[in-house]
Design an enzyme around this catalytic site. Structure first.
Site, PDB file in Angstrom:
ATOM      1  N   MET A  73      39.197  38.954  52.280  1.00 20.12           N
ATOM      2  CA  MET A  73      38.473  38.833  51.138  1.00 20.12           C
ATOM      3  C   MET A  73      38.791  40.055  50.055  1.00 20.12           C
ATOM      4  O   MET A  73      38.800  41.107  50.428  1.00 20.12           O
ATOM      5  CB  MET A  73      37.046  39.381  51.778  1.00 20.12           C
ATOM      6  N   ARG A  74      39.026  39.594  48.890  1.00 16.23           N
ATOM      7  CA  ARG A  74      39.540  40.392  48.053  1.00 16.23           C
ATOM      8  C   ARG A  74      38.666  41.031  47.267  1.00 16.23           C
ATOM      9  O   ARG A  74      38.372  40.641  45.993  1.00 16.23           O
ATOM     10  CB  ARG A  74      40.647  39.575  47.218  1.00 16.23           C
ATOM     11  N   ARG A  75      37.962  42.134  47.759  1.00 16.32           N
ATOM     12  CA  ARG A  75      36.946  42.586  46.997  1.00 16.32           C
ATOM     13  C   ARG A  75      37.022  44.080  47.393  1.00 16.32           C
ATOM     14  O   ARG A  75      37.490  44.531  48.512  1.00 16.32           O
ATOM     15  CB  ARG A  75      35.529  42.224  47.395  1.00 16.32           C
TER      16      ARG A  75
END
EC number: 1.14.20.1
Length: 311
Positions: A73-75
Protein backbone atom coordinates in the site's frame (compact mmCIF):
# COMPACT_ATOMS: atom_id res chain seq x y z
CA UNK A 1 19.83 8.61 -33.37
CA UNK A 2 19.63 12.06 -31.81
CA UNK A 3 19.83 11.54 -28.04
CA UNK A 4 18.69 15.06 -27.14
CA UNK A 5 15.70 15.09 -24.80
CA UNK A 6 13.29 17.64 -26.34
CA UNK A 7 11.21 20.26 -24.58
CA UNK A 8 7.55 20.84 -25.43
CA UNK A 9 5.10 23.49 -24.26
CA UNK A 10 1.81 21.97 -23.15
CA UNK A 11 0.00 25.09 -24.32
CA UNK A 12 1.49 24.71 -27.81
CA UNK A 13 0.70 20.99 -27.98
CA UNK A 14 -2.90 21.81 -27.05
CA UNK A 15 -2.95 24.23 -30.01
CA UNK A 16 -1.94 21.38 -32.31
CA UNK A 17 1.64 22.58 -32.84
CA UNK A 18 4.77 20.38 -33.21
CA UNK A 19 2.72 17.22 -33.73
CA UNK A 20 5.17 15.40 -36.02
CA UNK A 21 8.07 16.08 -33.67
CA UNK A 22 5.95 15.05 -30.69
CA UNK A 23 4.94 11.76 -32.31
CA UNK A 24 8.57 10.97 -33.15
CA UNK A 25 9.55 11.70 -29.57
CA UNK A 26 6.81 9.42 -28.22
CA UNK A 27 7.80 6.62 -30.58
CA UNK A 28 11.59 6.81 -30.25
CA UNK A 29 12.24 8.20 -26.76
CA UNK A 30 9.10 8.29 -24.65
CA UNK A 31 10.37 11.15 -22.51
CA UNK A 32 10.51 14.92 -22.75
CA UNK A 33 10.60 18.10 -20.71
CA UNK A 34 7.30 19.97 -20.43
CA UNK A 35 6.67 23.67 -19.81
CA UNK A 36 3.51 25.80 -19.52
CA UNK A 37 1.64 23.03 -17.71
CA UNK A 38 0.71 24.82 -14.49
CA UNK A 39 3.51 23.30 -12.41
CA UNK A 40 6.35 25.54 -11.27
CA UNK A 41 9.20 25.45 -8.79
CA UNK A 42 7.15 27.67 -6.46
CA UNK A 43 4.42 25.04 -5.91
CA UNK A 44 7.06 22.36 -5.51
CA UNK A 45 8.93 24.35 -2.86
CA UNK A 46 5.90 24.67 -0.56
CA UNK A 47 5.25 20.93 -0.60
CA UNK A 48 8.95 20.00 -0.53
CA UNK A 49 9.83 22.18 2.46
CA UNK A 50 7.00 20.67 4.48
CA UNK A 51 7.85 17.04 3.79
CA UNK A 52 11.62 17.51 4.18
CA UNK A 53 10.97 19.07 7.59
CA UNK A 54 8.95 15.97 8.50
CA UNK A 55 11.69 13.64 7.22
CA UNK A 56 14.36 15.48 9.22
CA UNK A 57 12.48 16.45 12.39
CA UNK A 58 9.51 14.10 12.74
CA UNK A 59 9.76 11.75 15.72
CA UNK A 60 9.89 7.99 15.29
CA UNK A 61 6.37 7.80 16.74
CA UNK A 62 5.10 10.40 14.26
CA UNK A 63 6.66 8.51 11.37
CA UNK A 64 5.22 5.19 12.55
CA UNK A 65 1.78 6.81 12.72
CA UNK A 66 1.89 7.56 8.99
CA UNK A 67 3.57 4.32 7.86
CA UNK A 68 1.21 1.92 6.10
CA UNK A 69 0.99 -1.51 7.76
CA UNK A 70 0.34 -3.03 4.31
CA UNK A 71 3.67 -3.43 2.46
CA UNK A 72 2.17 -2.98 -1.01
CA UNK A 73 0.00 0.00 0.00
CA UNK A 74 1.82 3.07 -1.23
CA UNK A 75 0.66 5.60 1.33
CA UNK A 76 2.42 7.70 3.93
CA UNK A 77 6.04 7.50 5.06
CA UNK A 78 8.62 4.99 3.87
CA UNK A 79 11.98 5.03 5.63
CA UNK A 80 15.49 5.21 4.19
CA UNK A 81 16.45 1.99 2.35
CA UNK A 82 13.05 0.42 3.10
CA UNK A 83 12.37 -0.39 -0.56
CA UNK A 84 14.28 -2.11 -3.32
CA UNK A 85 13.52 -1.48 -6.98
CA UNK A 86 16.29 -3.97 -7.74
CA UNK A 87 14.31 -6.71 -5.96
CA UNK A 88 11.12 -5.75 -7.79
CA UNK A 89 12.84 -5.95 -11.18
CA UNK A 90 14.94 -9.02 -10.32
CA UNK A 91 18.17 -7.15 -11.03
CA UNK A 92 19.75 -7.31 -7.58
CA UNK A 93 19.10 -6.96 -3.88
CA UNK A 94 20.45 -3.49 -3.11
CA UNK A 95 18.09 -0.94 -1.57
CA UNK A 96 16.81 2.32 -2.97
CA UNK A 97 18.92 4.91 -1.17
CA UNK A 98 16.00 7.20 -0.51
CA UNK A 99 13.09 7.84 1.82
CA UNK A 100 9.62 8.58 0.55
CA UNK A 101 6.19 10.08 1.21
CA UNK A 102 3.28 8.78 -0.89
CA UNK A 103 -0.36 9.77 -1.40
CA UNK A 104 -3.29 9.05 -3.69
CA UNK A 105 -6.92 10.06 -4.07
CA UNK A 106 -8.03 8.25 -0.89
CA UNK A 107 -6.85 6.38 2.23
CA UNK A 108 -4.03 8.84 2.85
CA UNK A 109 -1.88 9.20 5.96
CA UNK A 110 -1.11 12.84 6.77
CA UNK A 111 1.15 14.00 9.63
CA UNK A 112 -0.92 17.16 10.26
CA UNK A 113 -3.78 19.28 9.03
CA UNK A 114 -1.44 21.79 7.38
CA UNK A 115 0.36 18.94 5.65
CA UNK A 116 -2.95 17.56 4.36
CA UNK A 117 -4.05 20.95 3.03
CA UNK A 118 -0.81 21.82 1.22
CA UNK A 119 -0.19 18.33 -0.13
CA UNK A 120 -3.78 17.87 -1.33
CA UNK A 121 -3.52 21.12 -3.28
CA UNK A 122 -0.18 20.03 -4.74
CA UNK A 123 -1.57 16.58 -5.63
CA UNK A 124 -4.58 18.13 -7.39
CA UNK A 125 -2.34 20.37 -9.52
CA UNK A 126 -0.21 17.37 -10.49
CA UNK A 127 -3.30 15.33 -11.35
CA UNK A 128 -4.64 18.11 -13.57
CA UNK A 129 -1.31 18.52 -15.39
CA UNK A 130 -0.78 14.78 -15.87
CA UNK A 131 -4.23 14.31 -17.38
CA UNK A 132 -3.63 17.25 -19.71
CA UNK A 133 -0.39 15.81 -21.08
CA UNK A 134 -1.93 12.32 -21.32
CA UNK A 135 -4.71 13.76 -23.48
CA UNK A 136 -2.05 15.08 -25.86
CA UNK A 137 -0.32 11.69 -26.01
CA UNK A 138 -3.61 9.99 -26.83
CA UNK A 139 -4.54 12.64 -29.39
CA UNK A 140 -1.14 12.55 -31.12
CA UNK A 141 -1.35 8.77 -31.50
CA UNK A 142 -5.01 8.72 -32.55
CA UNK A 143 -5.94 6.60 -29.54
CA UNK A 144 -9.46 6.31 -28.12
CA UNK A 145 -9.41 4.06 -25.03
CA UNK A 146 -12.38 1.82 -24.30
CA UNK A 147 -15.00 3.94 -22.56
CA UNK A 148 -13.54 7.19 -23.86
CA UNK A 149 -10.61 9.42 -22.98
CA UNK A 150 -12.10 11.15 -19.95
CA UNK A 151 -13.23 7.90 -18.31
CA UNK A 152 -9.76 6.45 -18.88
CA UNK A 153 -8.11 9.51 -17.28
CA UNK A 154 -10.45 9.49 -14.26
CA UNK A 155 -8.14 7.01 -12.64
CA UNK A 156 -5.98 6.00 -9.66
CA UNK A 157 -2.90 8.24 -9.63
CA UNK A 158 -0.05 8.04 -7.16
CA UNK A 159 2.27 10.80 -5.92
CA UNK A 160 5.61 9.77 -4.42
CA UNK A 161 8.06 12.36 -3.10
CA UNK A 162 11.54 10.88 -2.79
CA UNK A 163 14.41 12.38 -0.81
CA UNK A 164 17.81 11.03 -1.79
CA UNK A 165 20.18 12.02 1.03
CA UNK A 166 23.90 12.43 0.57
CA UNK A 167 25.16 8.87 0.18
CA UNK A 168 27.60 7.22 2.58
CA UNK A 169 30.89 5.94 1.19
CA UNK A 170 29.65 2.36 0.89
CA UNK A 171 26.93 3.59 -1.50
CA UNK A 172 29.28 5.63 -3.71
CA UNK A 173 29.50 4.69 -7.39
CA UNK A 174 32.73 2.78 -6.78
CA UNK A 175 30.85 0.42 -4.41
CA UNK A 176 27.30 0.47 -5.79
CA UNK A 177 26.76 2.41 -9.03
CA UNK A 178 23.05 3.06 -8.52
CA UNK A 179 20.84 4.69 -5.90
CA UNK A 180 17.85 3.08 -7.64
CA UNK A 181 17.79 0.23 -10.17
CA UNK A 182 16.78 0.59 -13.85
CA UNK A 183 13.04 0.26 -14.43
CA UNK A 184 10.16 1.46 -16.59
CA UNK A 185 7.04 2.94 -15.03
CA UNK A 186 3.68 1.18 -14.80
CA UNK A 187 1.80 4.36 -15.66
CA UNK A 188 0.23 6.22 -18.55
CA UNK A 189 2.58 9.13 -17.96
CA UNK A 190 4.85 10.03 -15.05
CA UNK A 191 5.58 13.66 -14.17
CA UNK A 192 8.80 14.44 -12.29
CA UNK A 193 9.72 17.69 -10.58
CA UNK A 194 13.26 17.37 -9.29
CA UNK A 195 15.73 19.52 -7.41
CA UNK A 196 19.40 19.37 -8.40
CA UNK A 197 22.34 18.11 -6.38
CA UNK A 198 24.14 21.12 -4.89
CA UNK A 199 27.46 19.93 -6.31
CA UNK A 200 26.12 19.75 -9.88
CA UNK A 201 26.05 15.96 -10.11
CA UNK A 202 23.18 14.70 -12.30
CA UNK A 203 21.69 11.59 -10.74
CA UNK A 204 18.59 10.86 -12.86
CA UNK A 205 19.36 9.11 -16.15
CA UNK A 206 17.24 7.44 -18.84
CA UNK A 207 17.95 5.13 -21.73
CA UNK A 208 17.94 7.09 -24.99
CA UNK A 209 19.28 5.55 -28.18
CA UNK A 210 20.63 2.52 -26.34
CA UNK A 211 22.65 4.41 -23.72
CA UNK A 212 21.78 6.11 -20.44
CA UNK A 213 21.82 9.90 -20.67
CA UNK A 214 21.67 12.58 -17.96
CA UNK A 215 18.34 14.25 -17.23
CA UNK A 216 19.28 17.44 -15.38
CA UNK A 217 16.96 19.76 -13.48
CA UNK A 218 15.50 22.56 -15.59
CA UNK A 219 13.85 25.55 -13.90
CA UNK A 220 10.03 25.46 -14.05
CA UNK A 221 10.08 22.45 -16.37
CA UNK A 222 8.59 19.05 -15.63
CA UNK A 223 10.17 15.85 -16.90
CA UNK A 224 7.64 13.46 -18.46
CA UNK A 225 8.20 9.72 -18.81
CA UNK A 226 5.69 7.71 -20.81
CA UNK A 227 4.92 4.47 -19.02
CA UNK A 228 4.04 0.92 -19.99
CA UNK A 229 0.32 1.73 -19.98
CA UNK A 230 0.90 4.35 -22.69
CA UNK A 231 2.65 1.70 -24.77
CA UNK A 232 -0.20 -0.77 -24.34
CA UNK A 233 -3.18 1.57 -24.76
CA UNK A 234 -1.69 3.02 -27.97
CA UNK A 235 -0.92 -0.41 -29.43
CA UNK A 236 2.84 0.02 -29.19
CA UNK A 237 3.09 3.55 -30.60
CA UNK A 238 4.75 4.95 -27.47
CA UNK A 239 8.06 3.94 -25.90
CA UNK A 240 8.32 3.41 -22.13
CA UNK A 241 11.95 4.28 -21.39
CA UNK A 242 14.00 2.62 -18.68
CA UNK A 243 15.54 5.00 -16.18
CA UNK A 244 17.59 4.81 -13.00
CA UNK A 245 19.15 6.99 -10.32
CA UNK A 246 22.95 6.95 -10.39
CA UNK A 247 25.19 7.18 -7.35
CA UNK A 248 27.93 9.82 -7.12
CA UNK A 249 31.62 8.95 -7.03
CA UNK A 250 33.44 9.29 -3.72
CA UNK A 251 34.73 12.71 -4.72
CA UNK A 252 31.13 13.78 -5.49
CA UNK A 253 29.52 12.63 -2.23
CA UNK A 254 29.52 16.07 -0.59
CA UNK A 255 26.48 17.94 -1.88
CA UNK A 256 24.91 14.91 -3.59
CA UNK A 257 21.47 15.04 -1.94
CA UNK A 258 18.46 15.70 -4.17
CA UNK A 259 14.67 15.38 -4.23
CA UNK A 260 12.30 14.00 -6.83
CA UNK A 261 8.54 14.52 -6.80
CA UNK A 262 7.08 11.75 -8.96
CA UNK A 263 3.44 11.67 -10.07
CA UNK A 264 2.25 8.43 -11.69
CA UNK A 265 -0.94 8.71 -13.75
CA UNK A 266 -2.00 5.09 -13.30
CA UNK A 267 -5.14 3.51 -14.80
CA UNK A 268 -7.98 2.07 -12.77
CA UNK A 269 -7.46 -1.40 -11.34
CA UNK A 270 -9.79 -3.00 -13.92
CA UNK A 271 -7.93 -1.60 -16.95
CA UNK A 272 -7.50 -4.61 -19.26
CA UNK A 273 -4.57 -5.17 -21.60
CA UNK A 274 -3.24 -7.81 -23.98
CA UNK A 275 -0.64 -10.04 -22.34
CA UNK A 276 0.91 -11.06 -25.70
CA UNK A 277 1.23 -7.38 -26.68
CA UNK A 278 2.89 -6.59 -23.36
CA UNK A 279 5.45 -9.34 -23.93
CA UNK A 280 5.95 -8.26 -27.55
CA UNK A 281 6.72 -4.75 -26.27
CA UNK A 282 9.40 -6.15 -23.97
CA UNK A 283 7.58 -5.89 -20.64
CA UNK A 284 8.20 -8.45 -17.93
CA UNK A 285 4.74 -10.01 -17.60
CA UNK A 286 4.48 -13.45 -16.01
CA UNK A 287 0.67 -13.57 -16.04
CA UNK A 288 -1.28 -16.36 -17.73
CA UNK A 289 -4.05 -15.86 -20.27
CA UNK A 290 -4.59 -13.58 -23.23
CA UNK A 291 -5.66 -10.58 -21.17
CA UNK A 292 -5.00 -9.29 -17.68
CA UNK A 293 -5.98 -6.29 -15.56
CA UNK A 294 -3.74 -3.57 -14.21
CA UNK A 295 -4.42 -4.90 -10.72
CA UNK A 296 -3.21 -8.36 -11.78
CA UNK A 297 0.02 -6.86 -13.09
CA UNK A 298 0.78 -4.32 -10.40
CA UNK A 299 -0.10 -6.73 -7.61
CA UNK A 300 2.55 -9.18 -8.72
CA UNK A 301 5.05 -6.49 -9.64
CA UNK A 302 5.06 -4.88 -6.22
CA UNK A 303 4.86 -7.96 -4.04
CA UNK A 304 8.47 -7.38 -2.97
CA UNK A 305 8.42 -3.61 -2.78
CA UNK A 306 9.00 -3.42 0.99
CA UNK A 307 12.32 -4.81 2.10
CA UNK A 308 12.20 -7.15 5.09
CA UNK A 309 15.85 -6.85 6.05
CA UNK A 310 19.03 -4.93 5.31
CA UNK A 311 20.55 -7.99 3.64
Amino acid sequence: MDTTVPTFSLAELQQGLHQDEFRRCLRDKGLFYLTDCGLTDTELKSAKDLVIDFFEHGSEAEKRAVTSPVPTMRRGFTGLESESTAQITNTGSYSDYSMCYSMGTADNLFPSGDFERIWTQYFDRQYTASRAVAREVLRATGTEPDGGVEAFLDCEPLLRFRYFPQVPEHRSAEEQPLRMAPHYDLSMVTLIQQTPCANGFVSLQAEVGGAFTDLPYRPDAVLVFCGAIATLVTGGQVKAPRHHVAAPRRDQIAGSSRTSSVFFLRPNADFTFSVPLARECGFDVSLDGETATFQDWIGGNYVNIRRTSKA
